[in-house]
Design a protein around this motif. Structure first.
Motif, PDB file in Angstrom:
ATOM      1  N   GLY A   1     -16.088  37.660 -37.831  1.00 14.29           N
ATOM      2  CA  GLY A   1     -16.110  36.819 -36.652  1.00 14.29           C
ATOM      3  C   GLY A   1     -16.177  35.395 -37.162  1.00 14.29           C
ATOM      4  N   GLY A   2     -16.133  34.447 -36.267  1.00 18.06           N
ATOM      5  CA  GLY A   2     -16.228  33.053 -36.669  1.00 18.06           C
ATOM      6  C   GLY A   2     -14.985  32.288 -36.285  1.00 18.06           C
ATOM      7  N   PRO A   3     -14.913  31.036 -36.703  1.00 20.95           N
ATOM      8  CA  PRO A   3     -13.775  30.198 -36.339  1.00 20.95           C
ATOM      9  C   PRO A   3     -12.444  30.821 -36.775  1.00 20.95           C
ATOM     10  N   ASN A   4     -11.521  30.912 -35.849  1.00 19.06           N
ATOM     11  CA  ASN A   4     -10.161  31.442 -36.095  1.00 19.06           C
ATOM     12  C   ASN A   4     -10.147  32.888 -36.577  1.00 19.06           C
ATOM     13  N   TYR A   5     -11.155  33.678 -36.164  1.00 15.51           N
ATOM     14  CA  TYR A   5     -11.217  35.057 -36.647  1.00 15.51           C
ATOM     15  C   TYR A   5     -10.033  35.904 -36.189  1.00 15.51           C
ATOM     16  N   ALA A   6      -9.558  35.708 -34.942  1.00 11.49           N
ATOM     17  CA  ALA A   6      -8.454  36.534 -34.438  1.00 11.49           C
ATOM     18  C   ALA A   6      -7.199  36.333 -35.287  1.00 11.49           C
ATOM     19  N   GLU A   7      -6.896  35.089 -35.603  1.00 11.99           N
ATOM     20  CA  GLU A   7      -5.742  34.787 -36.446  1.00 11.99           C
ATOM     21  C   GLU A   7      -5.928  35.385 -37.846  1.00 11.99           C
ATOM     22  N   GLY A   8      -7.120  35.231 -38.410  1.00 10.91           N
ATOM     23  CA  GLY A   8      -7.403  35.770 -39.734  1.00 10.91           C
ATOM     24  C   GLY A   8      -7.284  37.283 -39.790  1.00 10.91           C
ATOM     25  N   LEU A   9      -7.807  37.954 -38.770  1.00 16.29           N
ATOM     26  CA  LEU A   9      -7.722  39.415 -38.734  1.00 16.29           C
ATOM     27  C   LEU A   9      -6.272  39.872 -38.595  1.00 16.29           C
ATOM     28  N   ALA A  10      -5.499  39.153 -37.802  1.00 13.50           N
ATOM     29  CA  ALA A  10      -4.083  39.502 -37.643  1.00 13.50           C
ATOM     30  C   ALA A  10      -3.332  39.358 -38.963  1.00 13.50           C
ATOM     31  N   VAL A  11      -3.632  38.295 -39.705  1.00 11.60           N
ATOM     32  CA  VAL A  11      -2.998  38.065 -41.017  1.00 11.60           C
ATOM     33  C   VAL A  11      -3.373  39.198 -41.973  1.00 11.60           C
ATOM     34  N   MET A  12      -4.631  39.584 -41.971  1.00 11.50           N
ATOM     35  CA  MET A  12      -5.098  40.657 -42.856  1.00 11.50           C
ATOM     36  C   MET A  12      -4.432  41.987 -42.495  1.00 11.50           C
ATOM     37  N   ARG A  13      -4.404  42.292 -41.213  1.00  4.39           N
ATOM     38  CA  ARG A  13      -3.795  43.546 -40.748  1.00  4.39           C
ATOM     39  C   ARG A  13      -2.311  43.597 -41.140  1.00  4.39           C
TER      40      ARG A  13
ATOM     41  N   TYR B   1     -11.726  44.868 -37.944  1.00  6.48           N
ATOM     42  CA  TYR B   1     -12.572  44.730 -36.763  1.00  6.48           C
ATOM     43  C   TYR B   1     -13.012  43.287 -36.578  1.00  6.48           C
ATOM     44  N   GLY B   2     -13.202  42.914 -35.317  1.00 12.77           N
ATOM     45  CA  GLY B   2     -13.740  41.608 -34.976  1.00 12.77           C
ATOM     46  C   GLY B   2     -15.229  41.704 -34.710  1.00 12.77           C
ATOM     47  N   PRO B   3     -15.797  40.641 -34.154  1.00  9.60           N
ATOM     48  CA  PRO B   3     -17.243  40.584 -33.952  1.00  9.60           C
ATOM     49  C   PRO B   3     -17.771  41.560 -32.906  1.00  9.60           C
ATOM     50  N   GLU B   4     -16.884  42.170 -32.148  1.00  9.70           N
ATOM     51  CA  GLU B   4     -17.325  43.147 -31.143  1.00  9.70           C
ATOM     52  C   GLU B   4     -17.818  44.441 -31.787  1.00  9.70           C
ATOM     53  N   ALA B   5     -17.416  44.689 -33.005  1.00 10.44           N
ATOM     54  CA  ALA B   5     -17.802  45.913 -33.711  1.00 10.44           C
ATOM     55  C   ALA B   5     -19.109  45.699 -34.467  1.00 10.44           C
ATOM     56  N   HIS B   6     -19.967  46.683 -34.400  1.00 13.15           N
ATOM     57  CA  HIS B   6     -21.239  46.611 -35.127  1.00 13.15           C
ATOM     58  C   HIS B   6     -21.007  46.983 -36.585  1.00 13.15           C
ATOM     59  N   LEU B   7     -21.537  46.182 -37.476  1.00 13.90           N
ATOM     60  CA  LEU B   7     -21.363  46.394 -38.909  1.00 13.90           C
ATOM     61  C   LEU B   7     -21.853  47.767 -39.344  1.00 13.90           C
ATOM     62  N   THR B   8     -22.961  48.224 -38.783  1.00 15.46           N
ATOM     63  CA  THR B   8     -23.497  49.529 -39.176  1.00 15.46           C
ATOM     64  C   THR B   8     -22.549  50.664 -38.800  1.00 15.46           C
ATOM     65  N   SER B   9     -21.842  50.553 -37.674  1.00 14.49           N
ATOM     66  CA  SER B   9     -20.883  51.610 -37.311  1.00 14.49           C
ATOM     67  C   SER B   9     -19.699  51.641 -38.261  1.00 14.49           C
ATOM     68  N   ILE B  10     -19.274  50.454 -38.679  1.00 13.72           N
ATOM     69  CA  ILE B  10     -18.138  50.379 -39.601  1.00 13.72           C
ATOM     70  C   ILE B  10     -18.511  50.985 -40.948  1.00 13.72           C
ATOM     71  N   VAL B  11     -19.692  50.671 -41.426  1.00 14.15           N
ATOM     72  CA  VAL B  11     -20.154  51.240 -42.696  1.00 14.15           C
ATOM     73  C   VAL B  11     -20.256  52.756 -42.573  1.00 14.15           C
ATOM     74  N   ARG B  12     -20.811  53.236 -41.476  1.00 15.22           N
ATOM     75  CA  ARG B  12     -20.912  54.682 -41.258  1.00 15.22           C
ATOM     76  C   ARG B  12     -19.522  55.323 -41.292  1.00 15.22           C
ATOM     77  N   ASP B  13     -18.562  54.724 -40.597  1.00 16.60           N
ATOM     78  CA  ASP B  13     -17.203  55.261 -40.586  1.00 16.60           C
ATOM     79  C   ASP B  13     -16.575  55.230 -41.977  1.00 16.60           C
ATOM     80  N   ALA B  14     -16.794  54.142 -42.715  1.00  7.99           N
ATOM     81  CA  ALA B  14     -16.237  54.036 -44.057  1.00  7.99           C
ATOM     82  C   ALA B  14     -16.830  55.095 -44.977  1.00  7.99           C
ATOM     83  N   LEU B  15     -18.123  55.292 -44.899  1.00  9.26           N
ATOM     84  CA  LEU B  15     -18.762  56.310 -45.742  1.00  9.26           C
ATOM     85  C   LEU B  15     -18.309  57.706 -45.346  1.00  9.26           C
TER      86      LEU B  15
END
Length: 83
Positions: free
Chosen positions: A37-49, A62-76
């Protein structure tokens, strides 16, 4: 984690590295997980994707709407049994 850097600008360097080492990353089965999340996050995420799609590396972006703990759980959970 608080960080107020320009996400789109920061991700340009990461995207350069992904493109430079893309074939090696792809060969060893790398998956990219990003949550920002943060300044210009949508543009940055689009570039990364887009970069990961072009290279052929799986990415979960994921953007700031996603909880970091859920992402880590999914990754693991996605790597269970692959070590």
């Amino acid at each position: 984690v608080a960080n107020f850097t320009d996400v789109a600008s920061t991700f340009q360097g990461i995207v350069r590295a992904l493109k430079e080492f893309g074939s090696s990353l792809k060969a060893c089965g790398t998956t990219v997980w990003v949550r920002r999340g943060g300044p210009n996050y949508a543009e940055g995420l689009a570039v990364m994707r887009r970069a990961c799609e072009e290279i052929g590396i799986p990415a979960h972006v994921y953007g700031p709407e996603a909880h970091l703990t859920s992402i880590v759980r999914d990754a693991l959970g996605s790597s269970a049994g692959t070590a």
